[in-house]
Design a protein around this motif. Sequence first.
Motif, PDB file in Angstrom:
ATOM      1  N   GLU A 103       8.879   9.585   1.987  1.00 47.32           N
ATOM      2  CA  GLU A 103       9.382  10.142   0.740  1.00 47.32           C
ATOM      3  C   GLU A 103       8.375  11.166   0.233  1.00 47.32           C
ATOM      4  N   GLY A 104       8.557  12.411   0.636  1.00 51.88           N
ATOM      5  CA  GLY A 104       7.625  13.462   0.246  1.00 51.88           C
ATOM      6  C   GLY A 104       6.247  13.215   0.813  1.00 51.88           C
ATOM      7  N   ASP A 105       5.250  13.086  -0.063  1.00 57.32           N
ATOM      8  CA  ASP A 105       3.881  12.869   0.405  1.00 57.32           C
ATOM      9  C   ASP A 105       3.505  11.390   0.467  1.00 57.32           C
ATOM     10  N   LYS A 106       4.503  10.519   0.404  1.00 63.05           N
ATOM     11  CA  LYS A 106       4.270   9.074   0.461  1.00 63.05           C
ATOM     12  C   LYS A 106       5.042   8.443   1.624  1.00 63.05           C
ATOM     13  N   VAL A 107       4.488   7.337   2.103  1.00 64.80           N
ATOM     14  CA  VAL A 107       5.192   6.474   3.046  1.00 64.80           C
ATOM     15  C   VAL A 107       5.577   5.235   2.255  1.00 64.80           C
ATOM     16  N   LYS A 108       6.867   4.947   2.218  1.00 65.84           N
ATOM     17  CA  LYS A 108       7.375   3.781   1.492  1.00 65.84           C
ATOM     18  C   LYS A 108       7.586   2.646   2.497  1.00 65.84           C
ATOM     19  N   ILE A 109       6.961   1.510   2.234  1.00 66.78           N
ATOM     20  CA  ILE A 109       7.050   0.347   3.108  1.00 66.78           C
ATOM     21  C   ILE A 109       7.767  -0.757   2.342  1.00 66.78           C
ATOM     22  N   THR A 110       8.847  -1.260   2.931  1.00 66.23           N
ATOM     23  CA  THR A 110       9.641  -2.284   2.258  1.00 66.23           C
ATOM     24  C   THR A 110       9.709  -3.547   3.105  1.00 66.23           C
ATOM     25  N   GLU A 111       9.586  -4.661   2.431  1.00 68.50           N
ATOM     26  CA  GLU A 111       9.731  -5.963   3.055  1.00 68.50           C
ATOM     27  C   GLU A 111      10.949  -6.613   2.405  1.00 68.50           C
ATOM     28  N   THR A 112      12.147  -6.346   2.947  1.00 68.76           N
ATOM     29  CA  THR A 112      13.382  -6.742   2.286  1.00 68.76           C
ATOM     30  C   THR A 112      13.598  -8.253   2.217  1.00 68.76           C
ATOM     31  N   TYR A 113      13.139  -8.994   3.201  1.00 66.72           N
ATOM     32  CA  TYR A 113      13.386 -10.433   3.179  1.00 66.72           C
ATOM     33  C   TYR A 113      12.500 -11.164   2.170  1.00 66.72           C
ATOM     34  N   ASN A 114      11.483 -10.499   1.654  1.00 66.24           N
ATOM     35  CA  ASN A 114      10.508 -11.123   0.751  1.00 66.24           C
ATOM     36  C   ASN A 114      10.601 -10.475  -0.627  1.00 66.24           C
ATOM     37  N   ASP A 115      11.726 -10.670  -1.284  1.00 62.55           N
ATOM     38  CA  ASP A 115      11.955 -10.146  -2.639  1.00 62.55           C
ATOM     39  C   ASP A 115      11.846  -8.627  -2.724  1.00 62.55           C
ATOM     40  N   ASN A 116      12.122  -7.936  -1.626  1.00 64.94           N
ATOM     41  CA  ASN A 116      12.085  -6.473  -1.593  1.00 64.94           C
ATOM     42  C   ASN A 116      10.756  -5.900  -2.074  1.00 64.94           C
ATOM     43  N   LYS A 117       9.669  -6.481  -1.619  1.00 61.44           N
ATOM     44  CA  LYS A 117       8.346  -5.942  -1.958  1.00 61.44           C
ATOM     45  C   LYS A 117       8.245  -4.520  -1.423  1.00 61.44           C
ATOM     46  N   VAL A 118       7.670  -3.635  -2.220  1.00 60.20           N
ATOM     47  CA  VAL A 118       7.516  -2.233  -1.829  1.00 60.20           C
ATOM     48  C   VAL A 118       6.062  -1.814  -2.015  1.00 60.20           C
ATOM     49  N   PHE A 119       5.555  -1.110  -1.022  1.00 61.72           N
ATOM     50  CA  PHE A 119       4.209  -0.543  -1.056  1.00 61.72           C
ATOM     51  C   PHE A 119       4.328   0.923  -0.714  1.00 61.72           C
ATOM     52  N   TYR A 120       3.430   1.739  -1.248  1.00 60.00           N
ATOM     53  CA  TYR A 120       3.394   3.163  -0.934  1.00 60.00           C
ATOM     54  C   TYR A 120       2.019   3.520  -0.386  1.00 60.00           C
ATOM     55  N   VAL A 121       2.013   4.371   0.629  1.00 63.67           N
ATOM     56  CA  VAL A 121       0.765   4.883   1.178  1.00 63.67           C
ATOM     57  C   VAL A 121       0.821   6.400   1.089  1.00 63.67           C
ATOM     58  N   ASP A 122      -0.187   6.998   0.463  1.00 66.61           N
ATOM     59  CA  ASP A 122      -0.258   8.455   0.366  1.00 66.61           C
ATOM     60  C   ASP A 122      -0.508   9.031   1.759  1.00 66.61           C
ATOM     61  N   ARG A 123       0.283  10.014   2.171  1.00 68.51           N
ATOM     62  CA  ARG A 123       0.186  10.581   3.513  1.00 68.51           C
ATOM     63  C   ARG A 123      -1.061  11.441   3.713  1.00 68.51           C
ATOM     64  N   ASN A 124      -1.726  11.822   2.649  1.00 64.25           N
ATOM     65  CA  ASN A 124      -2.929  12.652   2.755  1.00 64.25           C
ATOM     66  C   ASN A 124      -4.214  11.844   2.600  1.00 64.25           C
ATOM     67  N   THR A 125      -4.235  10.954   1.616  1.00 64.14           N
ATOM     68  CA  THR A 125      -5.453  10.185   1.317  1.00 64.14           C
ATOM     69  C   THR A 125      -5.401   8.759   1.866  1.00 64.14           C
ATOM     70  N   PHE A 126      -4.216   8.291   2.208  1.00 67.26           N
ATOM     71  CA  PHE A 126      -3.969   6.926   2.678  1.00 67.26           C
ATOM     72  C   PHE A 126      -4.305   5.885   1.625  1.00 67.26           C
ATOM     73  N   GLU A 127      -4.252   6.285   0.363  1.00 68.53           N
ATOM     74  CA  GLU A 127      -4.416   5.374  -0.750  1.00 68.53           C
ATOM     75  C   GLU A 127      -3.143   4.537  -0.876  1.00 68.53           C
ATOM     76  N   VAL A 128      -3.312   3.238  -1.159  1.00 72.50           N
ATOM     77  CA  VAL A 128      -2.195   2.317  -1.252  1.00 72.50           C
ATOM     78  C   VAL A 128      -1.884   2.015  -2.715  1.00 72.50           C
ATOM     79  N   THR A 129      -0.584   2.046  -3.057  1.00 73.86           N
ATOM     80  CA  THR A 129      -0.129   1.652  -4.401  1.00 73.86           C
ATOM     81  C   THR A 129       1.079   0.751  -4.236  1.00 73.86           C
ATOM     82  N   ARG A 130       1.337   0.005  -5.283  1.00 78.00           N
ATOM     83  CA  ARG A 130       2.512  -0.874  -5.297  1.00 78.00           C
ATOM     84  C   ARG A 130       3.484  -0.445  -6.350  1.00 78.00           C
TER      85      ARG A 130
END
Length: 130
Positions: A103-130
Motif C-alpha cells: 500500500e504505497g510506501d508501506k507493506v500491510k501484513i494481516t493475520e486474518t485468523y487471529n482477530d485480523n491483526k494488522v502490522f505495517y512495515v515502511d518500505r524505505n526504513t523498515f520501521e514497524v507500526t500497528r
Amino acid sequence: WTRETEHLGLTESTHIRSIGISGELYYYADDGITAIRVKDGAFVWKNIDVYTPCAFAIGEDGTIYLCCHYDLDFAAIDKYGNTLAHITALAPDSLWPDKIEIEGDKVKITETYNDNKVFYVDRNTFEVTR
C-alpha cells in the motif's frame, strides 16, 4: 523446461511455494528463496536468510516482501537476491500471517485468523507500526 527442487522433510506447512514472476525472473520458496529465469529455467540466485514464507508480495521494483511462520519474521529481498531487511519476531504474539499487500510506501501484513491483526512495515526504513 522443468526444474526439480530439493527433497525436504515433512512439516505442517508447504515447503515449496510459488511466489511469482517479476520481470524476467520467477521466484519460489523451498529452503530459501530461489530466482530462476522465466525463459529457460536457469538458476539466477538463492537467498537462505529466510525460509518457508507463508505470505508474500512482490513490489513494482522486484523486491520480495515476505513473512515466515512463528513469531512473524519479516524480510525484504531485492531482485538481485540481497536481503534488505530481516526482522525477527516482528510480532511475538502472532504466529501465522496469511496476507501481505503493498500500500504505497508501506507493506500491510494481516493475520486474518487471529482477530485480523494488522502490522505495517515502511518500505524505505523498515520501521514497524500497528
